[in-house]
Design an enzyme around this catalytic site. Structure first.
Site: not given
Ligand code: PLP
Length: 416
Positions: A213, A236, A374, A133, A210
């Protein structure tokens, strides 16, 4: 993904009762029953979370760690109890290793600034994967520009599998840090994080996972994984927005300089020098999202009560059912068919623009996400600008999938 189609998709929990816990699911959009399949972007909240937040604002609203009056004590007690709930949820050794942030993005940026910026130097290598992401790409790119670290990209194949042997070949004495998603939001790939961590540790590199998800779909045990840092977002996992977690090993957190300066993160402030608070408070400058943190603890309790392995099994069957049903649609191609996969159905249909499809599905009550999710580099790898993405949660059903397939069929007829 080769199991025979499961026409029943049974759950080990009462799906009708579970759905009734989520008030937002019970509504109509353009005269159609809402089918919410955008859980990868954000999940709906159960009444237990909503009530907890409401109760906090109605009864206990006050600042934390700052007052001796009853409301402040109540707020502080619930806030710190939430830290223990998170600690237990991910099996962290100590609640002092749980830092509350605004979400995964902030958690990753905290590590970028307080660990990588502080301890790496020009020429040191940070490895990420090709399916990250943006929030696990851009912080490292900024450090590339600012301090000269080198970003190295671990490849994937055209099924979306993480290529572990190729990753291992990239690891060397210059590798100082690895930041990898546990579950790709664009493809649904589950990465072999345990093996990745072992391989990185073998050369002394630290690892951030990370878990944005993964947290809602797989059992996370940070001690079993032995990760150095783990990041996730409340929203999430059926919890409020604007709140998240960074887990870090205590020795690392102790060695790291603060990320933001302000109230709460200090011991003594003087113009001749300031001393910092202990972890986790050293990293929690300013008034936190108290209601969000308390609500997140209720969200994690909800998931724990259902049981994450029951959730994973149910969603696995639903994913297989959805995959096979979607593939009956002419011209539909699934983007991302990794051997280990969860919760995400990303697809394209010949001659159909994803955003047109998204709009026509919305008009039939179906919420999906369309776009680059993203994760523009992974879209580029697959040679697509956008995909349509249905992302599942435990409150979704086989009927939701059937409604999706029938709505796509109608939409495609209209668009052709
Ligand atoms: N990493 C992954 C794999 C994600 O899917 C997301 C959000 O969709 C994020 C990071 C960023 O999360 P947040 O926008 O809640 O900070």
């Amino acid at each position: 993904m080769n199991k025979a189609i499961n026409e029943t998709v049974t759950s080990d929990f009462d799906i009708t009762k579970v759905r009734s816990d989520f008030p937002a699911l019970d509504q109509e959009i353009y005269g159609h029953k809402l089918v919410y399949l955008d859980n990868g972007a954000s999940t709906q909240k159960p009444r237990q979370v909503i009530d907890k937040v409401k109760q906090y604002y109605e009864r206990d609203n006050s600042n934390v760690h700052r007052g001796i009056h009853t409301l402040s004590q109540r707020a502080t007690d619930q806030f710190e109890a939430a830290r223990v709930t998170v600690q237990k949820f991910i099996n962290a050794p100590s609640d002092s290793e749980i830092i509350f942030t605004s979400g995964t993005t902030e958690s990753i940026n905290l590590v970028a600034h307080s660990y990588v910026r502080a301890f790496l130097k020009a020429g040191d290598e940070v490895i990420i994967s090709a399916m990250e992401h943006h929030s696990n790409i851009v912080p490292w790119q900024l450090l590339e520009q600012q301090i000269g670290i080198k970003l190295v990209i671990a490849p994937i194949n055209h099924n979306g599998d993480f290529l572990f042997e190729e990753f291992k070949a990239l690891i060397g004495e210059k590798t100082k840090f690895v930041a990898i998603t546990q579950l790709s939001n664009a493809l649904g790939t589950i990465t072999p994080v345990k093996e990745i961590i072992q391989a990185a540790h073998a050369v002394g590199a630290k690892v951030l996972i990370d878990g944005a998800q993964a947290i809602a779909h797989t059992h996370v045990d940070v001690q079993a994984l032995d990760c150095d840092f783990y990041a996730f977002s409340g929203h999430k996992i059926f919890s409020p927005t604007g709140v998240g977690v960074l887990y870090g090993k205590r020795a690392l957190l102790d060695s790291m300089p603060p990320y933001k300066g302000g109230g709460e993160m200090i011991k003594v402030v003087s113009f001749s020098g300031t001393t910092f608070n202990e972890v986790p408070h050293k990293f929690e400058a300013g008034t936190p999202n108290i209601a969000g943190v308390i609500g997140m603890a209720a969200g994690l309790d909800y998931v724990s009560e259902l049981g994450i392995s029951k959730i994973a099994n149910y969603e696995h069957d639903l994913l297989e059912y959805g995959t096979q049903k979607l593939l009956t649609i002419e011209g539909l191609k699934i983007i991302g068919d990794a051997e280990h996969k969860a919760s995400i159905l990303s697809f394209q249909i010949d001659g159909v623009h994803a955003s047109d499809l998204g709009t026509l599905l919305d008009h039939q009550g179906i919420a999906i996400r369309v776009g680059h999710h993203c994760a523009m580099p992974v879209m580029e790898f697959f040679g697509v600008e956008a995909t349509a993405r249905a992302s599942l949660a435990f409150y979704n059903t086989k009927e939701d999938i059937d409604a999706l397939v029938s709505a796509i069929t109608k939409a495609v007829e209209m668009l052709k």
